[in-house]
Enzyme design. Sequence first.
Site, short mmCIF file in Angstrom:
data_model
loop_
_atom_site.label_atom_id
_atom_site.label_comp_id
_atom_site.label_asym_id
_atom_site.label_seq_id
_atom_site.Cartn_x
_atom_site.Cartn_y
_atom_site.Cartn_z
N SER A 109 0.85 -1.20 0.00
CA SER A 109 0.00 0.00 0.00
C SER A 109 0.88 1.24 0.00
O SER A 109 2.01 1.20 0.53
CB SER A 109 -0.88 0.01 1.25
N TYR A 153 -2.46 -0.55 10.44
CA TYR A 153 -2.46 -0.89 9.02
C TYR A 153 -1.14 -0.46 8.37
O TYR A 153 -0.49 -1.24 7.67
CB TYR A 153 -3.66 -0.21 8.35
#
Length: 698
Positions: A575, A588
């Site tokens: 990501s 995350y």
Amino acid sequence: MADTIQLLDNRWNDQKAAGLDEPGKLLYRSNLLGSDKRITNYGGGNTSAKVLETDPLTGQPVEVLWVKGSGGDVGTIKLDGFATLYMEKLNSLKSIYKGIYDEDRMVGFLPHCTFNLNGRAASIDTPLHGFVPFRHVDHMHPDAIIAIAASKNSRELTRQIFGDEIGWLPWRRPGFQLGLDLGAYVAANPNSKGVVLESHGLFTWADDAKDCYELTLQIINKAISWFDQQTAGKPAFGGEATNSRSASERRAIAAKLMPEIRGKIGIAERKLGHFDDQPAVLEFVNSNDLRPLAALGTSCPDHFLRTKIRPLVLDFDPEKSNAETIIAALDSALEAYRTDYARYYNDCKHDNSPAMRDPNPVIFLIPGVGMLSFAKDKATARIAAEFYVNAINVMRGASSVSEYQGLPEQEAFDIEYWLLEEAKLQRMPKPKSLAGRIAFVTGGAGGIGRATAERLLGEGACVVLADIDAEALKSTYESFSKRYTSDNVRSVQLNVTDEAGVIASYAEASVEFGGIDLLVSNAGIASSAPIETTELSTWSRNIDILATGYFLVSREAFRLFRRQGIGGNVVFVASKNGLAASPNASAYCAAKAAEIHLARCLALEGADAGIRVNTVNPDAVLRGSKIWNGEWREQRAASSNLQVDELEEHYRKRSMLKLNVFPEDIAEAIYFLASDASAKSTGNIINVDAGNAQSFTR
Ligand code: NAD
């Protein structure tokens, strides 16, 4: 033969046939015949009808031969799969034929006989239909008839079973001369209804489509019944020499063995594997006569074109050995097979023969375990196995009533290396960029995973979809297997945090396809909360799925790649947040950062084995993503003081290029890293985020 006799059913439906014209009835009959593999094998045999048509040039009625075109399959053929030829022109070729040495030249004249500009190429079997003076002709490859045709005394057996009804012709390669032979046979035996062709199959004829269909069935059923009587109570293949391992042990052995074999035979061209342990296979591989019968080779040309002239029988004692025993002896077994194949090539080659093709076996037989087959794609591997089951049925029949005989090597060679066959291979379209590759995609039923799987399937890869979401997995599998055929897709329900589950899912991939070449580690979730309110469970869940899960699937991929020994490829879907810190998403972001660094470490470790590891970083892929359907979307909107439906536009405006990012955009970058176009890249990161200065790599 089987314990309870199973005859073929007559499936002709008068009502259905009534509305059909002659070509329609030919199609109907062909599809009915091809729908039962006991009547003919995949792609094997052909059907024809001689039909009165209106000549587009003269407007006059003219007799036209409709015959299955080159390379088709009667079970699945459509009307456009038939070649159409003027009968008059086809017959006129007899006047320019100079004899057996002239056969190949005659094939070149077939296109000159084309009726109505039909582009479907006529096959080399066309004269076999054209020169039989009956309106309808079926040429089938039924196991029960080939068992007669491959018996040493096939002529006597044919006479014994069918009397004058069905004649017999000695082996001859299909072509112009065999067509003339058939015509001459009918002229001399006007009352006969067909012939058995030695080592090949059955011809039947009639003047009506339904009569021809029923005759074909009746003749095959007669052979099936005859075999049933002859073999009742007799053990097949000289009786049982050994017992099968349990079903789960057989699968486990195949799973261990297949990547090893794939690596050893898939260096020049990647291969796909197929495992088959159906009762007919086990009966053969466990039998006393396994080795002598397998060594005789397959008989029908269709069989050995798919299976190679003979299989490789691997040494295995189901009582004492394990997979490692076979693996230890694999190199020498393969070497001996290749040496023998080269001997066959050198003994039989002609001055103008094409160069020797891949000398590796296609079919592997293992006592107590079953059969493995390998080919350039999954469908071809599966079909090769189906053909070998046909060959087993033939050997069972022939050896129980007579002595089974394979085709002489020179005849087999002359078909395998026939210049016309070579020309057909040369005309095949270039393989797609990922042909022969097997991809394992975690999170394959989610937005990015699904788009990736589709991109890879479109490039010819086989894909294992691995996902925790059973429902999404089922619908993704169903949709892809419709579009890309069920040969090329498998699904496995998997939680990437479950170590045993990960190991089992790779075994599943190995037994279904033969191994893997590419891991796309993409499964994921997202969470958002300020650090003070981030629960330990939230932190652990992110780390478990995004870091530990990625570790587990890549560790298993590495183990498999090293056993295969033909390199490997891993793409992590991390990501932007793994590079750029983002507020209220520390669990995350930290887990994604761990992923990115894990990929770099693995790139370093894998390089010596030709294993590449790269990362793709998406950002703000809202469409199709399940992550963005959940509370993550609300949390991200809240953290930017936006409504949820304003987010997509917000992210577009925030990007440097002012573009939205879609799952297909991420799939494109993954495809690049999966393909040989990036063969010299490892340890890299590609951002697909429409531009974000914070995540520039450094
Ligand atoms: P998605 O939710 O549509 O797909 C993720 C898939 O992973 C789902 O099908 C889910 O069932 C599966 N999955 C979740 N936990 C699993 C587990 N424990 N085991 C196996 N499967 C599991 O989301 P997506 O947007 O397609 O995300 C794919 C990847 O892309 C994720 O790793 C995500 O972090 C990353 N990513 C997405 C975006 C985005 O904006 N969509 C941005 C950056 C990174």
